[in-house]
Write a protein that holds these residues in place. Structure first.
Motif, PDB file in Angstrom:
ATOM      1  N   ILE A   4      -5.480   4.841   2.845  1.00 35.90           N
ATOM      2  CA  ILE A   4      -5.448   4.153   0.732  1.00 35.90           C
ATOM      3  C   ILE A   4      -6.957   5.092   0.336  1.00 35.90           C
ATOM      4  O   ILE A   4      -7.558   4.033   1.325  1.00 35.90           O
ATOM      5  CB  ILE A   4      -5.612   3.089   0.762  1.00 35.90           C
ATOM      6  CG1 ILE A   4      -4.125   2.610   0.636  1.00 35.90           C
ATOM      7  CG2 ILE A   4      -4.784   3.079  -0.796  1.00 35.90           C
ATOM      8  CD1 ILE A   4      -2.788   3.245   0.944  1.00 35.90           C
ATOM      9  N   VAL A   5      -7.267   6.295  -0.332  1.00 41.15           N
ATOM     10  CA  VAL A   5      -8.318   6.221  -1.102  1.00 41.15           C
ATOM     11  C   VAL A   5      -8.528   6.819  -2.040  1.00 41.15           C
ATOM     12  O   VAL A   5      -7.354   6.676  -2.803  1.00 41.15           O
ATOM     13  CB  VAL A   5      -8.381   7.861  -0.283  1.00 41.15           C
ATOM     14  CG1 VAL A   5      -7.902   7.892   1.073  1.00 41.15           C
ATOM     15  CG2 VAL A   5      -7.696   8.686  -0.685  1.00 41.15           C
ATOM     16  N   GLU A  10      -9.224  15.220  -9.448  1.00 46.70           N
ATOM     17  CA  GLU A  10      -9.108  16.807  -7.978  1.00 46.70           C
ATOM     18  C   GLU A  10      -7.273  16.834  -8.627  1.00 46.70           C
ATOM     19  O   GLU A  10      -6.615  17.713  -8.053  1.00 46.70           O
ATOM     20  CB  GLU A  10      -9.322  16.741  -6.657  1.00 46.70           C
ATOM     21  CG  GLU A  10     -10.871  17.459  -6.985  1.00 46.70           C
ATOM     22  CD  GLU A  10     -11.821  16.300  -7.848  1.00 46.70           C
ATOM     23  OE1 GLU A  10     -11.491  15.296  -7.335  1.00 46.70           O
ATOM     24  OE2 GLU A  10     -13.086  16.453  -8.031  1.00 46.70           O
ATOM     25  N   ARG A  11      -6.765  15.404  -7.950  1.00 48.07           N
ATOM     26  CA  ARG A  11      -5.319  15.661  -7.423  1.00 48.07           C
ATOM     27  C   ARG A  11      -4.896  15.165  -8.868  1.00 48.07           C
ATOM     28  O   ARG A  11      -3.156  14.884  -8.756  1.00 48.07           O
ATOM     29  CB  ARG A  11      -5.339  13.972  -6.754  1.00 48.07           C
ATOM     30  CG  ARG A  11      -6.080  13.930  -5.209  1.00 48.07           C
ATOM     31  CD  ARG A  11      -5.530  12.820  -4.526  1.00 48.07           C
ATOM     32  NE  ARG A  11      -6.196  12.526  -2.856  1.00 48.07           N
ATOM     33  CZ  ARG A  11      -6.217  13.342  -1.723  1.00 48.07           C
ATOM     34  NH1 ARG A  11      -5.077  13.859  -1.967  1.00 48.07           N
ATOM     35  NH2 ARG A  11      -6.784  13.456  -1.137  1.00 48.07           N
ATOM     36  N   ALA A  12      -4.741  15.105  -9.856  1.00 47.41           N
ATOM     37  CA  ALA A  12      -3.974  15.128 -10.997  1.00 47.41           C
ATOM     38  C   ALA A  12      -2.793  15.965 -11.388  1.00 47.41           C
ATOM     39  O   ALA A  12      -1.895  15.303 -11.776  1.00 47.41           O
ATOM     40  CB  ALA A  12      -5.278  15.681 -12.441  1.00 47.41           C
ATOM     41  N   ASP A  13      -2.498  17.239 -10.526  1.00 48.66           N
ATOM     42  CA  ASP A  13      -2.297  17.759 -10.316  1.00 48.66           C
ATOM     43  C   ASP A  13      -0.429  17.587  -9.505  1.00 48.66           C
ATOM     44  O   ASP A  13       0.397  17.282  -9.627  1.00 48.66           O
ATOM     45  CB  ASP A  13      -1.826  19.123 -10.129  1.00 48.66           C
ATOM     46  CG  ASP A  13      -3.389  20.217 -11.613  1.00 48.66           C
ATOM     47  OD1 ASP A  13      -2.466  19.190 -12.889  1.00 48.66           O
ATOM     48  OD2 ASP A  13      -3.253  21.354 -11.488  1.00 48.66           O
ATOM     49  N   ALA A  14      -1.178  17.099  -8.422  1.00 46.97           N
ATOM     50  CA  ALA A  14      -0.008  16.250  -7.106  1.00 46.97           C
ATOM     51  C   ALA A  14       0.289  14.653  -7.843  1.00 46.97           C
ATOM     52  O   ALA A  14       1.077  14.742  -7.611  1.00 46.97           O
ATOM     53  CB  ALA A  14      -1.249  15.766  -6.048  1.00 46.97           C
ATOM     54  N   GLY A  54      -3.952  14.986   4.700  1.00 46.95           N
ATOM     55  CA  GLY A  54      -3.879  15.111   3.393  1.00 46.95           C
ATOM     56  C   GLY A  54      -3.299  15.395   2.276  1.00 46.95           C
ATOM     57  O   GLY A  54      -2.987  14.723   0.771  1.00 46.95           O
ATOM     58  N   THR A  55      -1.784  15.089   2.292  1.00 49.83           N
ATOM     59  CA  THR A  55      -0.968  15.272   1.684  1.00 49.83           C
ATOM     60  C   THR A  55      -1.100  14.005   0.426  1.00 49.83           C
ATOM     61  O   THR A  55      -0.519  12.976   1.161  1.00 49.83           O
ATOM     62  CB  THR A  55       0.379  16.089   1.994  1.00 49.83           C
ATOM     63  OG1 THR A  55       0.155  17.277   2.439  1.00 49.83           O
ATOM     64  CG2 THR A  55       1.065  15.939   0.980  1.00 49.83           C
ATOM     65  N   LEU A  56      -0.997  13.910  -0.666  1.00 51.40           N
ATOM     66  CA  LEU A  56      -0.865  12.833  -1.648  1.00 51.40           C
ATOM     67  C   LEU A  56       0.974  12.549  -1.384  1.00 51.40           C
ATOM     68  O   LEU A  56       1.311  12.771  -1.319  1.00 51.40           O
ATOM     69  CB  LEU A  56      -1.235  13.449  -3.095  1.00 51.40           C
ATOM     70  CG  LEU A  56      -0.491  11.988  -3.813  1.00 51.40           C
ATOM     71  CD1 LEU A  56      -1.805  11.397  -3.845  1.00 51.40           C
ATOM     72  CD2 LEU A  56      -0.594  12.780  -5.144  1.00 51.40           C
ATOM     73  N   ILE A  57       1.116  11.106  -0.682  1.00 46.50           N
ATOM     74  CA  ILE A  57       2.655  11.324  -0.382  1.00 46.50           C
ATOM     75  C   ILE A  57       2.912   9.731  -1.815  1.00 46.50           C
ATOM     76  O   ILE A  57       3.909   9.426  -1.858  1.00 46.50           O
ATOM     77  CB  ILE A  57       2.979  10.696   0.304  1.00 46.50           C
ATOM     78  CG1 ILE A  57       2.645   9.461   1.451  1.00 46.50           C
ATOM     79  CG2 ILE A  57       2.992  12.041   1.509  1.00 46.50           C
ATOM     80  CD1 ILE A  57       2.820   8.988   2.936  1.00 46.50           C
TER      81      ILE A  57
END
Length: 166
Positions: A4-5, A10-14, A54-57
């Motif tokens: 959990i981070v 930068e992760r908005a699109d993901a 590092g992939t958003l899940i």
């Protein structure tokens, strides 16, 4: 192992792709979107679940909303969610860990006294103390099952009024 981070811009699109995968492309028509309007999520209460590469899940965001009572009182609140976990990674406890992290951050920031969400009462009451005890007379800018309109905190209003974007 999933970490959990903090959720970063930068992760908005993901996050958008994750929300589409978890809730479908029609998710923006839900009442929760109308409640929070076009406001920006509270950065300190956004978290990501990332796998080893590092992939958003998974993700959770919280939003500033405002309860305006029929008698004129105004109560700033935090709307919790959406909490989303990529299909294929669900049922492993990540959503619960994300929610625990966001609620702890809200408490640390002094934002945990008036929180609300739209969700399953059996889950959110059991694990997090959210109930519909004080929300029966709230009005939202769209349909909602009254039993799913939940709140927690000592400053949650218990009266008639409208919930909308802050």
């Amino acid at each position: 192992m999933t970490k959990i981070v903090p959720l970063t811009p930068e992760r908005a699109d993901a996050v958008e792709a994750l929300l589409d995968a978890a809730f479908g492309p029609d998710r923006r028509r839900r009442t929760a979107y109308a409640v929070r309007g076009g406001v920006v999520a509270i950065p300190a209460l956004g978290f990501a679940g990332v796998d080893a590469d590092g992939t958003l899940i998974g993700s959770i965001q919280c939003w500033p909303v405002l309860f305006t009572g029929d008698a004129g009182e105004r109560v700033a609140m935090v709307m919790v969610g959406p909490v989303a976990v990529m299909p294929g990674h669900q049922q492993g406890g990540l959503g619960r860990r994300l929610t625990e992290t966001a609620l702890a951050a809200a408490d640390t920031a002094g934002l945990g006294e008036a929180m609300m969400l739209i969700g399953d009462p059996e889950y959110y009451e059991r694990f997090f103390g959210f109930t519909a005890d004080r929300t029966a007379r709230w009005r939202l800018p769209g349909p909602v099952e009254p039993r799913r309109l939940l709140a927690r905190g000592t400053a949650v209003p218990d009266g008639a009024g409208v919930l909308g974007p802050a």
